[in-house]
Design a protein around this motif. Structure first.
Motif: not given
Length: 208
Positions: A164-167, A171-173
């Motif tokens: 989740l932290k990696g995704l 997604f935040s760039g």
């Protein structure tokens, strides 16, 4: 004795008791039922969190957490309409707010293990506050120690948290997905450079 409407004082008292008595009995019964229902709901939350404290991603665990604000809201005082919470109720809701706030700050921790350790401490504080509100004689050490938690469950939760932290970073760039070319097609020039297989003709065969 005083006489009112042709009735003596004792008769007035008896008549009032006959009229008011059933009304008070109904109100008292309703109050007791509400008290029992509230106690049962709180007990359900505590039992659910205790039984799933080794599986904090479990659906029932999350649902129990989200019911804390409602069941420990307190009550509004009549007429003045101000919410009143007992000291134990306040401790429970404050502990839940601290724990909930921490759960939503995973991205602030560069090391996931530090976040997990802090989560354990805050969750133990919440369980202790709930146990005190439910009049259970637990201490924090007991709540944190006496918990069967298979290693696989802990590894799964850590892995899911890392994913989740990696995704979120993708997604935040803040980061990009790595790409590796493992089987690129050859271009025409490389194809032309290939060694052609040796061929023979009928003429060469006859000559030989």
């Amino acid at each position: 004795m005083n006489i009112l409407f042709g009735m003596e004082t004792k008769d007035i008292i008896m008549t009032a008791a006959v009229i008011v008595g059933p009304v008070l009995a109904v109100q008292i019964q309703k109050t007791l039922e509400q008290f029992r229902e509230r106690k049962q709901s709180r007990l359900t939350i505590f039992r659910t969190l205790m039984s799933t404290r080794a599986q904090r991603l479990h659906r029932e665990h999350v649902q129990a957490l989200n019911m804390i604000d409602l069941e420990f809201y307190g009550r509004k005082l009549p007429i003045i309409r101000i919410r009143y919470q007992t000291k134990k109720e306040q401790t429970v809701t404050h502990s839940w707010k601290s724990y909930n706030s921490h759960l939503n700050k995973i991205k602030d921790y560069p090391d996931i293990n530090i976040w997990v350790s802090k989560s354990d401490d805050l969750f133990t504080d919440l369980l202790y506050a709930l146990s005190q509100a439910m009049n259970y004689d637990f201490d924090k050490v007991q709540l944190q120690r006496d918990c069967y938690r298979p290693i696989a469950h802990g590894d799964l939760e850590t892995t899911q948290a890392n994913i989740l932290k990696g995704l979120e970073k993708v997604f935040s760039g803040d980061t990009a997905l790595p790409m590796f070319i493992t089987n690129a097609p050859m271009n025409n020039s490389n194809q032309n450079d290939e060694v052609m297989p040796e061929t023979t003709t009928d003429f060469d065969t006859e000559t030989r």
